[in-house]
Write a protein that holds these residues in place. Sequence first.
Motif, PDB file in Angstrom:
ATOM      1  N   THR B 393      33.930  49.776  33.582  1.00  0.00           N
ATOM      2  CA  THR B 393      33.005  48.786  34.132  1.00  0.00           C
ATOM      3  C   THR B 393      33.594  48.234  35.426  1.00  0.00           C
ATOM      4  OG1 THR B 393      34.083  47.011  32.924  1.00  0.00           O
ATOM      5  CG2 THR B 393      32.192  48.048  31.845  1.00  0.00           C
ATOM      6  N   LYS B 394      32.775  47.519  36.147  1.00  0.00           N
ATOM      7  CA  LYS B 394      33.203  46.977  37.443  1.00  0.00           C
ATOM      8  C   LYS B 394      34.383  46.020  37.300  1.00  0.00           C
ATOM      9  CE  LYS B 394      29.988  46.634  41.257  1.00  0.00           C
ATOM     10  NZ  LYS B 394      28.665  46.123  41.583  1.00  0.00           N
ATOM     11  N   ASN B 395      34.274  45.103  36.330  1.00  0.00           N
ATOM     12  CA  ASN B 395      35.344  44.102  36.199  1.00  0.00           C
ATOM     13  C   ASN B 395      36.418  44.524  35.202  1.00  0.00           C
ATOM     14  OD1 ASN B 395      34.035  43.814  33.793  1.00  0.00           O
ATOM     15  ND2 ASN B 395      33.344  41.710  34.142  1.00  0.00           N
ATOM     16  N   GLY B 396      36.312  45.738  34.708  1.00  0.00           N
ATOM     17  CA  GLY B 396      37.354  46.242  33.810  1.00  0.00           C
ATOM     18  C   GLY B 396      37.176  45.822  32.361  1.00  0.00           C
ATOM     19  N   ILE B 397      36.198  44.975  32.081  1.00  0.00           N
ATOM     20  CA  ILE B 397      36.011  44.509  30.706  1.00  0.00           C
ATOM     21  C   ILE B 397      34.979  45.388  30.001  1.00  0.00           C
ATOM     22  CG2 ILE B 397      35.328  42.553  29.263  1.00  0.00           C
ATOM     23  CD1 ILE B 397      36.184  40.739  31.628  1.00  0.00           C
ATOM     24  N   SER B 398      35.386  46.039  28.919  1.00  0.00           N
ATOM     25  CA  SER B 398      34.493  46.935  28.178  1.00  0.00           C
ATOM     26  C   SER B 398      33.904  46.184  26.986  1.00  0.00           C
ATOM     27  CB  SER B 398      35.276  48.143  27.665  1.00  0.00           C
ATOM     28  OG  SER B 398      36.114  48.639  28.669  1.00  0.00           O
ATOM     29  N   PRO B 399      32.741  46.635  26.501  1.00  0.00           N
ATOM     30  CA  PRO B 399      32.151  45.945  25.348  1.00  0.00           C
ATOM     31  C   PRO B 399      33.035  46.118  24.114  1.00  0.00           C
ATOM     32  CG  PRO B 399      30.945  47.951  25.857  1.00  0.00           C
ATOM     33  CD  PRO B 399      31.917  47.755  26.964  1.00  0.00           C
ATOM     34  N   ARG B 400      33.300  45.018  23.424  1.00  0.00           N
ATOM     35  CA  ARG B 400      34.159  45.101  22.239  1.00  0.00           C
ATOM     36  C   ARG B 400      33.315  44.936  20.992  1.00  0.00           C
ATOM     37  NH1 ARG B 400      37.505  40.472  20.468  1.00  0.00           N
ATOM     38  NH2 ARG B 400      38.450  41.136  18.514  1.00  0.00           N
ATOM     39  N   LEU B 401      33.333  45.966  20.137  1.00  0.00           N
ATOM     40  CA  LEU B 401      32.679  45.879  18.835  1.00  0.00           C
ATOM     41  C   LEU B 401      33.742  45.922  17.744  1.00  0.00           C
ATOM     42  CD1 LEU B 401      29.575  48.271  19.145  1.00  0.00           C
ATOM     43  CD2 LEU B 401      29.648  45.789  19.446  1.00  0.00           C
ATOM     44  N   ASP B 426      43.854  63.887  30.860  1.00  0.00           N
ATOM     45  CA  ASP B 426      43.103  64.177  32.067  1.00  0.00           C
ATOM     46  C   ASP B 426      43.682  63.289  33.173  1.00  0.00           C
ATOM     47  OD1 ASP B 426      41.294  64.378  34.083  1.00  0.00           O
ATOM     48  OD2 ASP B 426      39.538  63.790  32.903  1.00  0.00           O
ATOM     49  N   LEU B 427      44.767  63.775  33.788  1.00  0.00           N
ATOM     50  CA  LEU B 427      45.554  62.931  34.687  1.00  0.00           C
ATOM     51  C   LEU B 427      44.786  62.542  35.936  1.00  0.00           C
ATOM     52  CD1 LEU B 427      48.992  64.770  34.463  1.00  0.00           C
ATOM     53  CD2 LEU B 427      48.040  63.058  32.936  1.00  0.00           C
ATOM     54  N   ASP B 428      43.989  63.481  36.429  1.00  0.00           N
ATOM     55  CA  ASP B 428      43.301  63.264  37.688  1.00  0.00           C
ATOM     56  C   ASP B 428      42.285  62.148  37.625  1.00  0.00           C
ATOM     57  OD1 ASP B 428      44.388  64.820  39.489  1.00  0.00           O
ATOM     58  OD2 ASP B 428      42.714  66.244  39.705  1.00  0.00           O
ATOM     59  N   VAL B 429      41.437  62.218  36.617  1.00  0.00           N
ATOM     60  CA  VAL B 429      40.306  61.305  36.585  1.00  0.00           C
ATOM     61  C   VAL B 429      40.537  60.168  35.602  1.00  0.00           C
ATOM     62  CG1 VAL B 429      37.810  61.144  36.284  1.00  0.00           C
ATOM     63  CG2 VAL B 429      38.835  63.269  37.129  1.00  0.00           C
ATOM     64  N   MET B 430      40.679  60.542  34.322  1.00  0.00           N
ATOM     65  CA  MET B 430      40.636  59.524  33.288  1.00  0.00           C
ATOM     66  C   MET B 430      41.838  58.583  33.337  1.00  0.00           C
ATOM     67  SD  MET B 430      38.699  58.171  31.386  1.00  0.00           S
ATOM     68  CE  MET B 430      37.306  59.268  31.582  1.00  0.00           C
ATOM     69  N   VAL B 431      43.032  59.161  33.466  1.00  0.00           N
ATOM     70  CA  VAL B 431      44.226  58.320  33.411  1.00  0.00           C
ATOM     71  C   VAL B 431      44.211  57.296  34.543  1.00  0.00           C
ATOM     72  CG1 VAL B 431      46.725  58.319  33.636  1.00  0.00           C
ATOM     73  CG2 VAL B 431      45.604  60.017  32.176  1.00  0.00           C
ATOM     74  N   ARG B 432      43.896  57.765  35.735  1.00  0.00           N
ATOM     75  CA  ARG B 432      43.868  56.839  36.877  1.00  0.00           C
ATOM     76  C   ARG B 432      42.794  55.759  36.690  1.00  0.00           C
ATOM     77  NH1 ARG B 432      45.594  59.396  42.184  1.00  0.00           N
ATOM     78  NH2 ARG B 432      43.752  58.413  43.049  1.00  0.00           N
ATOM     79  N   SER B 433      41.633  56.172  36.202  1.00  0.00           N
ATOM     80  CA  SER B 433      40.559  55.181  36.022  1.00  0.00           C
ATOM     81  C   SER B 433      40.929  54.141  34.980  1.00  0.00           C
ATOM     82  CB  SER B 433      39.255  55.846  35.565  1.00  0.00           C
ATOM     83  OG  SER B 433      39.062  57.048  36.219  1.00  0.00           O
ATOM     84  N   MET B 434      41.581  54.606  33.911  1.00  0.00           N
ATOM     85  CA  MET B 434      41.912  53.668  32.833  1.00  0.00           C
ATOM     86  C   MET B 434      42.986  52.669  33.281  1.00  0.00           C
ATOM     87  SD  MET B 434      40.276  53.607  30.033  1.00  0.00           S
ATOM     88  CE  MET B 434      38.748  54.484  29.755  1.00  0.00           C
ATOM     89  N   VAL B 435      43.993  53.151  33.993  1.00  0.00           N
ATOM     90  CA  VAL B 435      45.045  52.249  34.481  1.00  0.00           C
ATOM     91  C   VAL B 435      44.398  51.198  35.385  1.00  0.00           C
ATOM     92  CG1 VAL B 435      47.103  52.083  35.941  1.00  0.00           C
ATOM     93  CG2 VAL B 435      46.872  53.976  34.302  1.00  0.00           C
ATOM     94  N   LYS B 436      43.524  51.679  36.281  1.00  0.00           N
ATOM     95  CA  LYS B 436      42.854  50.764  37.219  1.00  0.00           C
ATOM     96  C   LYS B 436      41.951  49.791  36.478  1.00  0.00           C
ATOM     97  CE  LYS B 436      41.904  53.190  41.455  1.00  0.00           C
ATOM     98  NZ  LYS B 436      40.811  53.947  41.911  1.00  0.00           N
ATOM     99  N   LYS B 437      41.210  50.329  35.511  1.00  0.00           N
ATOM    100  CA  LYS B 437      40.291  49.483  34.739  1.00  0.00           C
ATOM    101  C   LYS B 437      41.040  48.304  34.113  1.00  0.00           C
ATOM    102  CE  LYS B 437      38.927  49.697  30.060  1.00  0.00           C
ATOM    103  NZ  LYS B 437      38.325  48.421  29.779  1.00  0.00           N
ATOM    104  N   ARG B 438      42.154  48.643  33.439  1.00  0.00           N
ATOM    105  CA  ARG B 438      42.894  47.580  32.753  1.00  0.00           C
ATOM    106  C   ARG B 438      43.418  46.547  33.749  1.00  0.00           C
ATOM    107  NH1 ARG B 438      44.590  52.051  29.483  1.00  0.00           N
ATOM    108  NH2 ARG B 438      46.398  52.395  30.814  1.00  0.00           N
ATOM    109  N   LEU B 439      44.003  47.041  34.852  1.00  0.00           N
ATOM    110  CA  LEU B 439      44.626  46.105  35.790  1.00  0.00           C
ATOM    111  C   LEU B 439      43.585  45.305  36.580  1.00  0.00           C
ATOM    112  CD1 LEU B 439      47.650  48.222  37.007  1.00  0.00           C
ATOM    113  CD2 LEU B 439      47.691  46.222  35.528  1.00  0.00           C
ATOM    114  N   SER B 440      42.377  45.881  36.711  1.00  0.00           N
ATOM    115  CA  SER B 440      41.369  45.167  37.508  1.00  0.00           C
ATOM    116  C   SER B 440      40.910  43.887  36.816  1.00  0.00           C
ATOM    117  CB  SER B 440      40.174  46.072  37.794  1.00  0.00           C
ATOM    118  OG  SER B 440      39.457  46.295  36.600  1.00  0.00           O
ATOM    119  N   LYS B 441      41.188  43.778  35.511  1.00  0.00           N
ATOM    120  CA  LYS B 441      40.825  42.552  34.804  1.00  0.00           C
ATOM    121  C   LYS B 441      41.555  41.347  35.409  1.00  0.00           C
ATOM    122  CE  LYS B 441      41.740  44.224  30.569  1.00  0.00           C
ATOM    123  NZ  LYS B 441      41.793  44.302  29.099  1.00  0.00           N
TER     124      LYS B 441
END
Lengths: 267, 559
Positions: B393-401, B426-441
């Motif tokens: 997501t834009k702000n890094g916060i995912s829906p929590r169920l 998936d180092l190219d796409v997923m890993v980078r996106s996830m690291v960024k997602k978490r830190l963007s919070k």
Amino acid sequence: MAVKDYIREKFFPHIWCPGCGHGIIMGGLIRAIETLQKEKNDIVIVSGIGCSSRICGYLDFHTLHTIHGRALAFATGVKLSRPELTVIAPMGDGDAFAIGGNHLIHAARRNIDITAIIMNNNIYGMTGGQYSPSTGYGEFATTAPYSNIDHPFDFVNLAIGAGASFVARTTTYHVTSMIKIIEKAIMHHGFSVVEIMSQCPTYFGRKNKFASAVEMLKYYRDHTTPIGSKDKKNNPDLIERGIFIEKEMPEYCDEYDKIIKMASKGE
Amino acid sequence: MKDINVIIAGAAGEGIHTVGDILARTISAQGYAVFTWQEYESRIRGGQNSYSIRISEKPRNAPLLQADALLGLNDGAVNKYKPLLKEEGILIAQRQSRKRMITIPFGEVAKEELNDKIFANTIAIGALTGVLGADLDTLNQVLAEKFKKKGQGIVQGNLSAAQKGYRQATQQCKGMCAWKLPRQEARYYLVSGNEAIPLAATFAGCRFIAAYPMTPSTGIINYLAKEGELLGIFAEQAEDEIAAINMALGVSYSGARAMTATSGGGFALMVEGISLSGMTETPVVVILAQRPGPATGLPTRTAQGELLFSINAGHGEFPRLVLAPSDPYDAFHKIVKAFNLADKYQMPVIVLTDHFLADSQFSVLDFHLNTVSPTSYIADPQKIRDYKRYQLTKNGISPRLCPGQSRHLVGVDSDEHDEEGHITEDLDVMVRSMVKKRLSKLDSLKQEISLPEETNVNDADIVFVGWGSSRGALLEGLRLLKQEGNKVGMIHFTELWPLPEFSFPNGKTYITVESNATGQLARLLRSEYSVSFKGTISRYDGLPLTGEYIRSNFNEYYR
């Protein structure tokens, strides 16, 4: 529900080495759950880290792939919070009895309704063949190149001593009884420990002169025996399999409910 | 009125805690602002410990070192604490040793006149109440409440004992004791940090605590084990701190708010779990009650030594929030904020307290409960078709169920994972996106952080910069230094990570004031704000910072 409905097919083929016993355990676990006709949504699988823990990736339940040794602590939290869910914790031998040993004995002592499945391959596979708390004296591992001088834990007796109310041992050779034992363990209302001897041909096998996975399965066939069998009397070295303890004891969440009732009475 | 500082001294097991508590409640019920703090050795019997009670018209909530009145329960206690008694102060003890004193052999009086030694301490409390000029009636009410469970006989015995002490003291007091504490209107809550925190957690909707006993955090689980059923909080004593935090995470994953509490050594064991919380984005609130380290250190003393540890604890990089409340009022509000933000940003929140804040009792007029409320951030499963626990997501916060809440399965993974929570390389796409997602919070989290409190900064040449529980001492230090003609101000932080956008005004001399030996706040602020400090007034002997300590250290080293 059929077996297929309980797995995440898109992640196959799985990561386990050819000949590894862990796939057999996964098959057994799924079949036990199938027999019990459990809803996917009612089951939480909490694993630690290591080869065994990767089972989480292939099972289509609520899955938690946590950290090494801590699966039972995490699972305890889940169970305390949602006692209506069936909580199963598949763990490796090191996961359950080395780094996570403290959590295991205390979960047993509490008798909390969690099913601990110890996928015991006598070695640390994922990190490259180091000895585990079930590697035997005189056996070989990457960190015991001149033979292991530690003595192994007897998981069954340890679990009994710690107070688990259901304790069983089986092997990947004895699949039919394995399924039955897992079924009973899941149904048991209390803490259950199922040790499943599982072959690691890649590390344990190669380092300990087993020619193949088949040789290891044959070893389980020839060196184990049902609890209290005649063979055991003749050959005390045989490893017993079956259900060692199955007793009714107050379960932790139930006990806590009683405390809540007792404490709120005064108010 | 001038503040009065009373010290009650005695051996561990001799009852100074009970004596202090009863007196503090009496004075509080009389309508005064009371502040108490204790210093004791790490042993259950023996040693010489003290319980200090500061009495004032308006809340001061900071410790004083020197005593106006000293009650010594034994000769050793009198000898150890007499140096703290002011020249014009009054000693209350069993044996005559100075001119300005009240002498009552509590033990003998109790035995001879009440037939039981156990009333000795109540005689002493009665004497203190008399010396201070407070009402015997108020003391009687407190005693009746305190001992009502023990039966009418014990209550009567205590009331007679209090009266004996009170009478003897007022007789001996003639021409010597100038204090008068007539009943006042004001009613303060007398509350410690370790009481405010569990109450705040309840208010914030916390349903679970797992902890392993470790001073000075233990009061929290003790309180919740006793009151948990009433408050609706499940209190679990875990086998160790590793289990404690993982249990809390398990509960939190399941959808209930959860916390744990510990001190430095236990927190060291929890660090792995902090990282698991960061990676799996599972909320958890960790109370870290500081005491001096390293290792076992001084178990029953105070420190602010875990600032940098708590900010940096955990392998890998992930967002977290670190708060350090200044007093029980602030702790109440910060705990609610901690639970709300842990939930909103799905991350670990560490709340730093210390022995001083945990055990001292502060006077609070009003907690302003209407200004805070718990807010839940768990998503609505009805609105979700295909659920992804770690949806980008834009702000890094995912829906929590939560599991069992709907047909959606909830998977979490401590390995790097994809949006559905499946392990990935998936180092190219997923890993980078996830690291960024978490830190963007962190970007939006930063906007929620309160600015530090500024006191008299504009007019000041010298600005003291502090954090956490030393606020009261700092304010007192300012008062004392102002009286000596200094132009001093204060900047005080209670939200320490991430730090808010803030700039230190130019042209001032900055000095941090900290209960640690290495100036951890100075190091943090230097690196985050590029501000320079002339130095640090540090205290690392296990005793709390006081206004007087700040004043004298300033004069000695920075004048």
